[in-house]
Scaffold this active site. Structure first.
Site, PDB file in Angstrom:
ATOM      1  N   VAL A  45       0.817  -1.289  -0.062  1.00 52.86           N
ATOM      2  CA  VAL A  45       0.024   0.075   0.081  1.00 52.86           C
ATOM      3  C   VAL A  45       0.983   1.283   0.010  1.00 52.86           C
ATOM      4  CG1 VAL A  45      -1.824   1.300   1.102  1.00 52.86           C
ATOM      5  CG2 VAL A  45      -1.780  -1.267   1.107  1.00 52.86           C
ATOM      6  N   CYS A  46       1.915   1.324   0.508  1.00 56.23           N
ATOM      7  CA  CYS A  46       2.835   2.345   0.923  1.00 56.23           C
ATOM      8  C   CYS A  46       3.463   2.676  -0.705  1.00 56.23           C
ATOM      9  CB  CYS A  46       3.709   2.016   1.837  1.00 56.23           C
ATOM     10  SG  CYS A  46       3.286   2.165   3.477  1.00 56.23           S
ATOM     11  N   THR A  47       4.034   1.771  -1.407  1.00 57.47           N
ATOM     12  CA  THR A  47       4.383   1.587  -2.696  1.00 57.47           C
ATOM     13  C   THR A  47       3.228   2.200  -3.536  1.00 57.47           C
ATOM     14  OG1 THR A  47       5.882   0.085  -2.313  1.00 57.47           O
ATOM     15  CG2 THR A  47       5.379   0.420  -4.509  1.00 57.47           C
TER      16      THR A  47
END
Length: 155
Positions: A45-47
């Site tokens: 999700v951060c990516t």
């Protein structure tokens, strides 16, 4: 801890970027700044959150906005990650040391997990908080919502 509120002055900060250069909120006076917080590099999700910033770089430029992708990861980790996910324009400052100090100043540090919450904060050209949204850690922020808020600020 409660996230910083709209209308407050944004706390200034001095952190290192992925090239070990000092980066300060004061460096961007006269521009809007999107502080896009993600818990940890190398996670899906951060990516996706950071790639959404990169993919919309030109739109941010047109909106006089500097997107910054904050997390508590150390600069060498963030640099390797930035290379791996092809981040060429968006700066990824590190809130590693003192650990989470900037996230704490913005009311976004999760003490139990030692990371920031996932959040987007928009600071205007005068250093005033104009928009704050905190997301569940597994939710990808809607980049179109962020762009809409920035667009509405242009009017």
């Amino acid at each position: 801890m409660k996230a910083i509120e709209v209308g407050n002055h944004a706390p200034n900060f001095m952190v290192k970027d992925i090239n070990d250069q000092n980066l300060s909120l004061a460096d961007y006076q006269g521009k809007k700044v999107l502080l896009s917080w993600h818990p940890l590099a190398w996670t899906p999700v951060c990516t996706d959150q950071m790639r959404a910033l990169e993919n919309n770089w030109q739109t941010f430029q047109k909106l006089n906005t500097v997107p910054l992708g904050f997390s508590v990861d150390p600069p060498p980790c963030k640099k390797a990650w930035a290379t791996a996910i092809l981040m060429n324009n968006v700066s990824l400052p590190s809130d590693f040391w003192p650990h989470g100090k900037v996230a704490q100043a913005y009311g976004l540090f999760n003490e139990a997990q030692g990371v920031s919450e996932r959040a987007n904060i928009i600071v205007d050209e005068n250093g005033i908080i104009k928009w704050v949204k905190v997301y569940p850690s597994q939710q990808l922020p809607d980049i179109n919502e962020v762009i809409q808020v920035l667009s509405n600020m242009q009017m």
